[in-house]
Enzyme design. Structure first.
Site, PDB file in Angstrom:
ATOM      1  N   GLY A  28       0.111  13.961 -22.428  1.00  0.00           N
ATOM      2  CA  GLY A  28      -1.214  14.457 -22.773  1.00  0.00           C
ATOM      3  C   GLY A  28      -1.835  13.494 -23.750  1.00  0.00           C
ATOM      4  O   GLY A  28      -1.129  12.935 -24.598  1.00  0.00           O
ATOM      5  N   PHE A  30      -3.386  14.027 -26.238  1.00  0.00           N
ATOM      6  CA  PHE A  30      -3.296  14.583 -27.582  1.00  0.00           C
ATOM      7  C   PHE A  30      -1.863  14.620 -28.112  1.00  0.00           C
ATOM      8  O   PHE A  30      -1.652  14.946 -29.267  1.00  0.00           O
ATOM      9  CB  PHE A  30      -3.897  15.996 -27.602  1.00  0.00           C
ATOM     10  CG  PHE A  30      -3.411  16.836 -26.450  1.00  0.00           C
ATOM     11  CD1 PHE A  30      -2.270  17.607 -26.562  1.00  0.00           C
ATOM     12  CD2 PHE A  30      -4.099  16.834 -25.240  1.00  0.00           C
ATOM     13  CE1 PHE A  30      -1.817  18.364 -25.498  1.00  0.00           C
ATOM     14  CE2 PHE A  30      -3.657  17.590 -24.173  1.00  0.00           C
ATOM     15  CZ  PHE A  30      -2.505  18.358 -24.302  1.00  0.00           C
ATOM     16  N   TYR A  31      -0.870  14.275 -27.295  1.00  0.00           N
ATOM     17  CA  TYR A  31       0.518  14.255 -27.766  1.00  0.00           C
ATOM     18  C   TYR A  31       0.672  13.137 -28.789  1.00  0.00           C
ATOM     19  O   TYR A  31       0.461  11.966 -28.478  1.00  0.00           O
ATOM     20  CB  TYR A  31       1.504  14.021 -26.619  1.00  0.00           C
ATOM     21  CG  TYR A  31       1.632  15.137 -25.617  1.00  0.00           C
ATOM     22  CD1 TYR A  31       1.051  16.374 -25.794  1.00  0.00           C
ATOM     23  CD2 TYR A  31       2.362  14.941 -24.460  1.00  0.00           C
ATOM     24  CE1 TYR A  31       1.187  17.383 -24.863  1.00  0.00           C
ATOM     25  CE2 TYR A  31       2.518  15.949 -23.514  1.00  0.00           C
ATOM     26  CZ  TYR A  31       1.921  17.161 -23.724  1.00  0.00           C
ATOM     27  OH  TYR A  31       2.064  18.158 -22.793  1.00  0.00           O
ATOM     28  N   GLY A  32       1.027  13.516 -29.984  1.00  0.00           N
ATOM     29  CA  GLY A  32       1.176  12.521 -31.044  1.00  0.00           C
ATOM     30  C   GLY A  32      -0.130  11.837 -31.384  1.00  0.00           C
ATOM     31  O   GLY A  32      -0.136  10.696 -31.835  1.00  0.00           O
ATOM     32  N   LYS A  56      -2.649  15.131 -19.143  1.00  0.00           N
ATOM     33  CA  LYS A  56      -3.490  16.260 -19.528  1.00  0.00           C
ATOM     34  C   LYS A  56      -4.478  15.767 -20.587  1.00  0.00           C
ATOM     35  O   LYS A  56      -4.143  14.904 -21.394  1.00  0.00           O
ATOM     36  CB  LYS A  56      -2.651  17.393 -20.111  1.00  0.00           C
ATOM     37  CG  LYS A  56      -1.813  18.117 -19.086  1.00  0.00           C
ATOM     38  CD  LYS A  56      -0.982  19.214 -19.718  1.00  0.00           C
ATOM     39  CE  LYS A  56       0.218  18.723 -20.457  1.00  0.00           C
ATOM     40  NZ  LYS A  56       1.225  18.020 -19.690  1.00  0.00           N
TER      41      LYS A  56
END
Length: 173
Positions: A28, A30-32, A56
């Site tokens: 995604g 937005f991960y990390g 995502k």
């Protein structure tokens, strides 16, 4: 969010997974806070053709990691995609999906924006995440949906009631 990580070990782990036959990497934007995509981009240097990338988008966080909501407006879709392509060091994403339903934006508008990116060659296929049958139907009417990420386990078997049946009916014609 998950604590410290060793980049060399992380890249080696992705390489080992690919070497052992893993062909799908799911992430995604937005991960990390984008770090995960940058790591995957480095790991796939020279190996991009060996995997499918599923991404995502749309979950928003503040600089301190605070939760800000979802954004799947058409202009945001294209903005998120541009940043993901850069971080992943690739010219296309194989499966692109909103991370969750944005109640402020009709799913038809979000899927239409991704479909524009399919036509432009930046995205190969469209997926959905954590949505119900009606949303799947409306999205699929705009552009074929290739897959669905949804909570499903021995404890959470709700998708069996309607979602799986509906998705199978599209597959069979």
């Amino acid at each position: 969010m998950y604590g410290p990580a060793d980049e060399t070990e992380s890249v080696a782990t992705i390489h080992a997974a690919i070497d052992r036959g893993v062909t799908l990497l799911d992430t995604g934007d937005f991960y990390g806070m984008g770090h995960n995509e940058m790591l995957i981009g480095r790991a796939l240097e020279g190996r991009r053709g060996e995997v499918l990338l599923s991404v995502k988008f749309g979950a928003m966080r503040g600089p301190d990691g605070s939760w800000l909501g979802f954004d799947s407006r058409p202009e945001a879709v294209k903005n998120f995609l541009a940043h993901s392509l850069t971080r992943l060091r690739t010219d296309h994403i194989d499966i692109y999906r909103p991370s969750r339903l944005d109640g402020r934006v009709p799913i038809e508008e979000t899927i239409g924006a991704i479909a524009d990116m399919v036509k432009a060659g930046y995205v190969r296929a469209i997926g959905l995440s954590e949505v119900g049958v009606e949303t799947i139907r409306r999205a699929h009417a705009v552009h074929p949906i290739c897959d669905l990420q949804i909570e499903y386990s021995l404890i959470s078997r709700g998708p069996e009631a309607r979602i799986f049946q509906r998705c199978a009916s599209w597959e069979s014609g």
